[in-house]
Design a protein around this motif. Structure first.
Motif, PDB file in Angstrom:
ATOM      1  N   LEU A  84       0.858  -1.181   0.000  1.00  0.00           N
ATOM      2  CA  LEU A  84       0.000   0.000   0.000  1.00  0.00           C
ATOM      3  C   LEU A  84       0.892   1.228   0.000  1.00  0.00           C
ATOM      4  O   LEU A  84       1.652   1.451   0.943  1.00  0.00           O
ATOM      5  CB  LEU A  84      -0.906   0.000   1.242  1.00  0.00           C
ATOM      6  N   LEU A  86       0.960   5.222   0.052  1.00  0.00           N
ATOM      7  CA  LEU A  86       0.178   6.422   0.338  1.00  0.00           C
ATOM      8  C   LEU A  86       0.991   7.641  -0.093  1.00  0.00           C
ATOM      9  O   LEU A  86       2.099   7.850   0.405  1.00  0.00           O
ATOM     10  CB  LEU A  86      -0.134   6.525   1.834  1.00  0.00           C
ATOM     11  N   HIS A  91      -3.624  10.306  -2.446  1.00  0.00           N
ATOM     12  CA  HIS A  91      -3.910   9.206  -3.363  1.00  0.00           C
ATOM     13  C   HIS A  91      -3.137   7.976  -2.905  1.00  0.00           C
ATOM     14  O   HIS A  91      -2.087   8.094  -2.281  1.00  0.00           O
ATOM     15  CB  HIS A  91      -3.522   9.577  -4.799  1.00  0.00           C
ATOM     16  N   TYR A  92      -3.687   6.808  -3.231  1.00  0.00           N
ATOM     17  CA  TYR A  92      -3.010   5.568  -2.851  1.00  0.00           C
ATOM     18  C   TYR A  92      -3.014   4.596  -4.026  1.00  0.00           C
ATOM     19  O   TYR A  92      -3.823   4.678  -4.944  1.00  0.00           O
ATOM     20  CB  TYR A  92      -3.666   4.916  -1.633  1.00  0.00           C
ATOM     21  N   TYR A 114      -7.550   8.777  -0.444  1.00  0.00           N
ATOM     22  CA  TYR A 114      -7.746   8.522   0.975  1.00  0.00           C
ATOM     23  C   TYR A 114      -7.985   9.836   1.704  1.00  0.00           C
ATOM     24  O   TYR A 114      -7.636  10.906   1.234  1.00  0.00           O
ATOM     25  CB  TYR A 114      -6.582   7.747   1.592  1.00  0.00           C
ATOM     26  N   LEU A 123      -9.936   4.663   2.944  1.00  0.00           N
ATOM     27  CA  LEU A 123      -9.574   4.420   1.545  1.00  0.00           C
ATOM     28  C   LEU A 123     -10.837   4.362   0.692  1.00  0.00           C
ATOM     29  O   LEU A 123     -11.773   3.656   1.017  1.00  0.00           O
ATOM     30  CB  LEU A 123      -8.824   3.101   1.404  1.00  0.00           C
ATOM     31  N   ARG A 124     -10.819   5.076  -0.423  1.00  0.00           N
ATOM     32  CA  ARG A 124     -11.939   5.038  -1.369  1.00  0.00           C
ATOM     33  C   ARG A 124     -11.378   4.636  -2.733  1.00  0.00           C
ATOM     34  O   ARG A 124     -10.524   5.334  -3.291  1.00  0.00           O
ATOM     35  CB  ARG A 124     -12.639   6.397  -1.452  1.00  0.00           C
ATOM     36  N   ASP A 125     -11.846   3.517  -3.249  1.00  0.00           N
ATOM     37  CA  ASP A 125     -11.389   2.988  -4.534  1.00  0.00           C
ATOM     38  C   ASP A 125     -11.802   3.928  -5.660  1.00  0.00           C
ATOM     39  O   ASP A 125     -12.937   4.393  -5.699  1.00  0.00           O
ATOM     40  CB  ASP A 125     -11.997   1.599  -4.744  1.00  0.00           C
TER      41      ASP A 125
END
Length: 173
Positions: A84, A86, A91-92, A114, A123-125
């Motif tokens: 992951l 960050l 953004h991730y 994020y 976290l939002r896809d």
């Protein structure tokens, strides 16, 4: 038919049924249990909710975090490695590598945004077909992010022998 032939045919049928039960059912269960449980727990991370405004991003938060799990279910070995990343711009990128029963699957990648809410990262896809409205929570610790998967997620992880989902920050990132 002679009794010896019936016994041999019966033995062969029993052996084939046993082989099918050993080879097919455990493999199907293994794929379902491990694949669905661990991958879903890692990617979905339970505890979903709608996004909100973000608190400031702590200076120490951006960087690379990893999660590794290895085990065996129904005598079938599996390994997972999740990275992951960050970025400071909220953004991730999440990359998942998995090997099940010696077969390495293609890398799965997820990107998104994020936000920070208190001591949690959300976290939002960012799917191509429109942003997801679900937000997945991780508890921010000193050098790690702990996924909040809920009690059912924890039961599933324990059932397949996987450790809790804790992303550890890599040094120098």
């Amino acid at each position: 038919m002679k009794p010896g032939i019936c016994t041999s045919v019966g033995s062969i049928m029993t052996q084939r049924a046993h082989t099918l039960r050993q080879d097919l059912i455990p493999r199907l269960w293994f794929d379902f249990a491990v694949g669905a449980a661990i991958v879903a727990s890692i990617l979905l991370l339970g505890g979903c909710r709608r996004s909100a405004d973000s608190d400031p991003v702590p200076a120490t938060l951006p960087g690379t975090y990893t999660y590794e799990a290895k085990g065996s279910t129904f005598k079938k070995p599996w390994e997972f490695y999740v990275r992951l990343d960050l970025a400071p711009d909220r953004h991730y990128t999440l990359a998942l590598d998995k090997t099940i029963d010696g077969k390495r699957d293609p890398r799965e990648t997820s990107v998104g945004a994020y936000s920070i809410s208190g001591d949690h990262i959300l976290l939002r896809d960012g799917r191509p077909m429109g942003a997801s409205k679900d937000v997945h929570k991780l508890l921010i610790k000193a050098d790690s992010l702990v996924a909040e998967v809920g009690w059912t997620g924890e039961l599933v992880l324990k059932g397949v022998g996987a450790p809790n989902v804790v992303f550890v920050k890599q040094r120098g990132t």
